[in-house]
Design a protein around this motif. Sequence first.
Motif, PDB file in Angstrom:
ATOM      1  N   ASP A 230       4.094 -10.259  -9.148  1.00 19.13           N
ATOM      2  CA  ASP A 230       2.778 -10.913  -9.274  1.00 19.13           C
ATOM      3  C   ASP A 230       1.696  -9.880  -9.587  1.00 19.13           C
ATOM      4  O   ASP A 230       0.837 -10.101 -10.442  1.00 19.13           O
ATOM      5  N   ASP A 233       2.148  -8.830 -12.967  1.00 23.41           N
ATOM      6  CA  ASP A 233       2.086  -9.977 -13.893  1.00 23.41           C
ATOM      7  C   ASP A 233       3.225  -9.936 -14.910  1.00 23.41           C
ATOM      8  O   ASP A 233       3.025 -10.124 -16.117  1.00 23.41           O
ATOM      9  N   ALA A 253       7.294 -19.150  -4.608  1.00 21.34           N
ATOM     10  CA  ALA A 253       6.637 -18.332  -5.644  1.00 21.34           C
ATOM     11  C   ALA A 253       6.432 -19.159  -6.913  1.00 21.34           C
ATOM     12  O   ALA A 253       5.382 -19.091  -7.550  1.00 21.34           O
ATOM     13  N   SER A 258       4.180 -18.288 -10.166  1.00 23.78           N
ATOM     14  CA  SER A 258       4.787 -17.019 -10.574  1.00 23.78           C
ATOM     15  C   SER A 258       5.873 -17.273 -11.616  1.00 23.78           C
ATOM     16  O   SER A 258       6.565 -18.286 -11.560  1.00 23.78           O
TER      17      SER A 258
END
Length: 466
Positions: A230, A233, A253, A258
């Motif tokens: 995360d 990214d 997630a 995500s």
Amino acid sequence: MAFDLIIRGGTLATAADVYKADIAIRNGQIVQIGMDLGEAKRVIDASGKYVLPGGIDSHVHIAQPSGDGIQMADDFASGTLSALFGGNTMVLPFCLPAKGQSLRAALQDYHNLAEGACYTDVSFHVIIPDTTDQILGQEIPALVADGYTSFKVFMTYEGLRLNDAQILATMDAAQGAGALVMVHCENEDVIRFLADRAERNGDLVPAAHARTRPVSAEREATHRAMALADVADVPVVIVHVSNREAMEEISRARARGSRVVGETCPQYLVLTADDLEAMDWSGAKFVCSPPPRTTADQEACWEGIRTGVFDLVSSDHCPFVYDDPKGKLNPKGRTSFRHVPNGIPGVETRLPILFSEGVSKGRIDLCRFVALTATNQAKTYGLYPRKGTIAIGSDADLTVWDPEAERIIRHADLHDGSDYSPYEGFAVTGWPVTVVLRGKVMVEDGQLCGTQGAGAYVSRGLPKIG
Ligand code: DUC
Ligand code: ZN
Ligand code: ZN
């Protein structure tokens, strides 16, 4: 002009549809799908059978050096032959660089080993062994530009594991280049603590392998890997997920948005930690990481397959000979679970086990089977739509599947270089009978008719994830 090949009379299945149609192939590609397609130089009768996209197994280990005098049981010939007989037309093995070796030089070694040897197409993931400026700043971007678009990092194994800072730096470099990162999620400190204690207590049998790699170590590392992803990214694949708790981390997630792909493997669907318990050390045949868990975790993994937590079912084929000084029963491996090489064979049995336990038993439908074993594999690793589906313009990578065939898995009938199967005696319904690789008939009615070297290296595009 006549076609090179027509596959006639079968029921086609993609990740979206199941329907009756013939497939015409020219120059290695699918050029028509329909009825009454006319003449071809060769016709395969697929009546009563399914015609599926060739399996893509994105998680296999072939000819990977293991150190300590241990040798992997498959080279590219035996590994891809086994994959082919298991209904696959492509595998993605890992390239493990030696200490200090450049990623590029390591890849060249694997290319040299694979060149002219393969029965299926291949492409490589690269394991990141270190985070030098050269690797992060130069090699990763250059390799992605050349079609190596996935990298694996390990959170366990002394000498191979990266710490959080290194994982983050790798993820950042991958993100900058548009690649994805595969993560082996187990907390090394937890495992070392438990393994040291087991050793002090004289608990050295293969079953101690499972006891010292608990669910909590996998769950915590899964959570941490996704948190790091995360921050960077970057899309990640959480490979070889074995249990409900790690799966729930992935679900959460994904619900947060995500970009996470979950992968599980047949060993987590049909084996349990009890398989490691045999008193005669043959439990070593089931030593893999993460270890197989409980029947409740098996059910959880099926739930994850049905609900979409898992997009991929791969084999994690990582074969060692059992009864051999270079294999599971190496001199040190006979005395302690810590020296039993980690990994089990399974590239040839992945599709039959998933089809039998999944489709034949009504847990998943045929489209989901295709998605898990071919289409999602191609999308995740930058191969779609060239591979992973049945469509005009796609490579003619096809498996004719007999849904009624009843088999008992026996290693004697398989084609890998190991001397056992962890699924020995397992009964399955459904088996691949004919396999076509880019229009070449490689296996027909269970007999090899293609040639070694027909498999080629395939350069990949960027991943397509969420
Ligand atoms: N991880 C894998 O992905 N395969 C075999 C062993 C391991 O630790
Ligand atoms: Zn792993
Ligand atoms: Zn693996």
